[in-house]
Design an enzyme around this catalytic site. Structure first.
Site, PDB file in Angstrom:
ATOM      1  N   ALA A 105       0.816  -1.226   0.000  1.00 23.29           N
ATOM      2  CA  ALA A 105       0.000   0.000   0.000  1.00 23.29           C
ATOM      3  C   ALA A 105       0.843   1.267   0.000  1.00 23.29           C
ATOM      4  O   ALA A 105       0.293   2.360   0.010  1.00 23.29           O
ATOM      5  CB  ALA A 105      -0.968   0.022   1.184  1.00 23.29           C
ATOM      6  N   GLU A 106       2.168   1.152  -0.025  1.00 23.55           N
ATOM      7  CA  GLU A 106       2.993   2.335  -0.228  1.00 23.55           C
ATOM      8  C   GLU A 106       3.288   2.502  -1.720  1.00 23.55           C
ATOM      9  O   GLU A 106       4.036   3.380  -2.126  1.00 23.55           O
ATOM     10  CB  GLU A 106       4.298   2.242   0.572  1.00 23.55           C
ATOM     11  CG  GLU A 106       4.171   2.793   1.982  1.00 23.55           C
ATOM     12  CD  GLU A 106       3.128   2.108   2.847  1.00 23.55           C
ATOM     13  OE1 GLU A 106       3.185   0.864   2.969  1.00 23.55           O
ATOM     14  OE2 GLU A 106       2.250   2.796   3.379  1.00 23.55           O
ATOM     15  N   ASP A 122      -0.650   6.781   7.509  1.00 25.75           N
ATOM     16  CA  ASP A 122      -0.022   5.469   7.478  1.00 25.75           C
ATOM     17  C   ASP A 122      -0.351   4.691   8.750  1.00 25.75           C
ATOM     18  O   ASP A 122       0.449   3.921   9.256  1.00 25.75           O
ATOM     19  CB  ASP A 122       1.506   5.607   7.301  1.00 25.75           C
ATOM     20  CG  ASP A 122       2.201   4.265   7.188  1.00 25.75           C
ATOM     21  OD1 ASP A 122       1.617   3.354   6.579  1.00 25.75           O
ATOM     22  OD2 ASP A 122       3.312   4.128   7.721  1.00 25.75           O
ATOM     23  N   CYS A 126      17.626   6.323  -3.354  1.00 24.87           N
ATOM     24  CA  CYS A 126      18.418   5.568  -2.378  1.00 24.87           C
ATOM     25  C   CYS A 126      17.831   5.556  -0.972  1.00 24.87           C
ATOM     26  O   CYS A 126      18.024   4.602  -0.218  1.00 24.87           O
ATOM     27  CB  CYS A 126      19.836   6.138  -2.291  1.00 24.87           C
ATOM     28  SG  CYS A 126      20.553   6.627  -3.882  1.00 24.87           S
TER      29      CYS A 126
END
Ligand code: CA
Length: 692
Positions: free
Chosen positions: A188-189, A314, A602
């Site tokens: 879900a991200e 979140d 990164c």
């Protein structure tokens, strides 16, 4: 004594009966650990009482086994017929003799390493396997479900659950019921659409799939299992949410309830994170951040409770789910209980979804103003918390109050043991923002919200004992952990890994610490206990993986018993991390370009929570001193086998050099101004949130 006494007698009887029903060892009287949560209610409670609060000081190592996979360990072992099974990073499965620790076999599903950089928000770990029909069944990080013969480790079947190219993954443990295996997905991200699936235990054939968020309404309902419910859910969304999937992944909390024949599971956040961006103009966005119950045989919707409507924080709602029979007033209620990231402890009637209580288990929450008890305790949202709409950002209380680490419920004390944290989170909407590395969450993590940051009372991480009947904190133990699973036993004990590379036991009734042992590693997953030939064992996994350091040292399965006399070999001296960057090079514009490229490509692995998996802190990498080596890693994929894939599709040699210039400047800055203290530790501030 509280009103629980009547309930205790009932519950203790049920639990004891359940335990004996699952005893499956070589000998009558053996009590094993045959499902992720131990007993059928998944309480992580054992009736075993050879080890007690009185004699736990005599616990010693019975045996240990080294596990080579690098990365975060989150697995709860299983113990069946004298064999202990555990999953490891990259979804490997090990089988050991539960008495001696002799390795019997290993199954490596050969998950492609490059998905660590492309499809996974947080971790390459696995939280455990399931057992049914003589098979061990578990999910893989690249979205498969595999069943092997429990005796031989030979593959029985393999099924595709979800496509890793669409950025789905599996880290959670399957559950079993009605001849089916239930498995959820992560993702879900990213732009995914969450679902829970059921597969036939014997054949591996998919039987049903329940989507947690609606698809494109113009394409009609999604199959028989969702016929009636998706149109209802779609009314709570606006805009074209389906183009980005919607989220609602099912990455951890699942329980099969044999009493109601329901599968009850938690769902994750919506995507993008700011509600305004995924559903312009509002809407609760069913079924994100909810507890959902479906009929086990068919996947048909039964009930839901949305813990955080419009979740923009979140919060997920995927924390573990625990069933119990508890006495409330003069009734015995069969309930499901959860303590998710949003800081509220829920007690819900398992058969109906009726909320019996919802109480903050951390001192202050500010995302909700209260609960509408006339409408099944629907939270009354704080309008200021809708930061996508206000444009001001929001400091949210709490932050990640309890994520996935196993909770346990002891019917004798009537208490739930929850690894808990007190902290504040900050969110600021930024359309197109991908500040968490590869994640498409549309927030600017480094952008502070407007206004003062709220203070948190006594911040930090700790072990919480919550009384679900009295609806209050029974005790808090600051020597406990907010990031390690718990086990509780009839010996009046709670076991948990604690800071400082130790494994500890606390009295279940009072929280008093009664034992701790050095483990040489971090003990994060849920411990288990089992009895074979009249000997009670306690098993847990310790891992070299730490925050802010490349993983050095051993990962181990550690198994304890009374008067165990095995010693770990001396730990190798820690390898000091030395800041040794070359002199700064490049100009300000080059550093800024490098910072932007680093942030986008990164930081997802090398910053924040991902570093707990052993991805190195690049301030310390020797490659800063070697431009050719740095380029060969970043562009040519020299460390692809470790999960550090080639970034040649998005970065060229000049880009790599810009990143190296930024990292070098940052490392020199750090060398000039070393931090006064590290994150985490007992009583200290919580470590950076690991967004899952
Ligand atoms: Ca999440």
């Amino acid at each position: 004594m509280r009103r629980l006494i009547f309930g205790l007698m009932v519950v203790a009887g049920v639990a004891a009966c359940s335990q004996s029903a699952v005893a499956a060892g070589d000998n009558p009287g053996d009590v094993e650990w045959t499902r992720n949560g131990g007993n059928p209610d998944e309480q992580r409670y054992s009736t075993l009482n050879q080890v007690t609060a009185g004699n736990v000081g005599q616990l010693g190592l019975a045996w240990y086994a080294d596990i080579p996979e690098r990365g975060g360990y989150q697995s709860t072992p299983l113990v069946i017929d004298g064999v202990i099974y555990m999953t490891a990073p990259w979804s490997s499965l090990y089988a050991f003799d539960a008495r001696s620790g002799k390795q019997l076999w290993k199954f490596d599903p050969q998950a492609p390493r490059e998905i660590a950089a492309t499809s996974i928000c947080c971790n390459i770990s696995n939280r455990g396997a399931a057992y049914a029909d003589g098979k061990i069944i578990w999910g893989t990080i690249d979205g498969r479900l595999i069943a092997v013969d429990a005796k031989t480790g030979k593959k029985a079947w393999e099924s595709r659950v979800a496509d890793p190219k669409r950025q789905y993954s599996i880290t959670g443990a399957p559950r079993i019921g009605d001849g089916l295996v239930f498995i959820g997905v992560g993702g879900a991200e990213f732009y995914t659409r969450g679902f829970l699936s059921a597969f036939d235990v014997k054949t591996g054939k998919r039987v049903w799939r329940f989507y947690t968020v609606p698809g494109d309404p113009s394409k009609g309902p999604d199959g028989a299992a969702s016929d009636n419910v998706m149109p209802m859910a779609a009314k709570t969304w606006n805009g074209k949410w389906w183009e980005k999937g919607g989220g609602g992944s099912t990455w951890d909390g699942i329980v099969y309830d044999p009493k109601t024949d329901l599968v009850i599971f938690g769902t994750g956040n919506g995507i993008p994170w700011p509600a305004q961006l995924r559903s312009p103009g509002g809407g609760d966005n069913l079924f994100i951040s909810s507890i959902v119950a479906v009929h086990a045989k068919t996947g048909k919707y039964k009930w839901h409770y949305q813990a955080t409507p419009m979740d923009g924080f979140d919060f997920d709602n995927t924390a573990p789910l625990t069933l119990a029979d508890i006495a409330i007033g003069d009734r015995t209620e069969h309930v499901v209980m959860q303590a998710p990231k949003n800081g509220v402890f829920y007690v819900i009637e398992a058969a109906t979804g009726k909320v019996l209580s919802a109480d903050p288990y951390v001192p202050k929450i500010n995302w909700a103003l209260g609960f509408d008890k006339e409408h099944n305790w629907k939270p009354i949202l704080n309008p200021e918390a809708n930061y996508g709409k206000t444009g001001k950002g929001f400091y949210v209380l709490p932050s990640q109050a309890h994520v996935w680490h196993s909770q346990s419920f002891n019917p004798q004390t009537g208490l739930m043991y929850v690894p808990a944290r007190r902290g504040v989170g900050s969110f600021y909407a930024e359309k197109g923002g991908r500040i968490l590395g590869n994640q498409m969450v549309d927030v600017a993590m480094g952008h502070p919200p407007e206004g003062p940051k709220p203070q948190v009372e006594n911040p930090g991480a700790y072990l919480l004992a919550w009384d679900p009947v009295e609806r209050r904190v029974a005790w808090e133990q600051r020597e406990g952990s907010g990031s390690a699973g718990t086990l509780t036993t009839a010996g009046n004990l709670v076991f948990q890994g604690v800071p400082g590379k130790k494994f500890a036991a606390f009295r279940a009734d009072t929280g008093e610490k009664v034992w701790a042992v050095d483990t040489q590693g971090n003990v994060v997953p849920g411990p288990v206990t089992y009895s074979i030939d009249g000997v009670q064992y306690i098993a847990v996994i310790s891992s070299a993986s730490t925050g802010f350091a490349a993983a050095a040292g051993k990962n181990r399965l550690l198994v304890y018993k009374l008067k165990g006399a095995v010693q770990l070999p001396p730990a190798p001296p820690p390898v000091p991390q030395v800041l040794n960057p070359p002199p700064d090079f490049g100009d300000t514009a080059m550093h800024a370009r490098g910072q932007d490229l680093y942030q986008r490509n990164c930081s997802g692995c090398h910053e924040g929570g991902r570093m707990f998996s052993g991805f190195p802190d690049l301030n310390y990498t020797v490659a800063l001193n070697a431009p050719d080596l740095f380029k060969s890693i970043v562009v040519d994929g020299a460390l692809a086998e470790n999960g550090m894939i080639s970034f040649k599709n998005s970065l060229n040699a000049n880009d790599a050099e810009a990143i190296r210039s930024f990292l070098t400047a940052r490392a020199n800055q750090l060398k000039r101004n070393p931090p006064k203290f590290g994150p985490g530790g007992p009583g200290g501030p919580p470590p950076p949130a690991a967004h899952q």
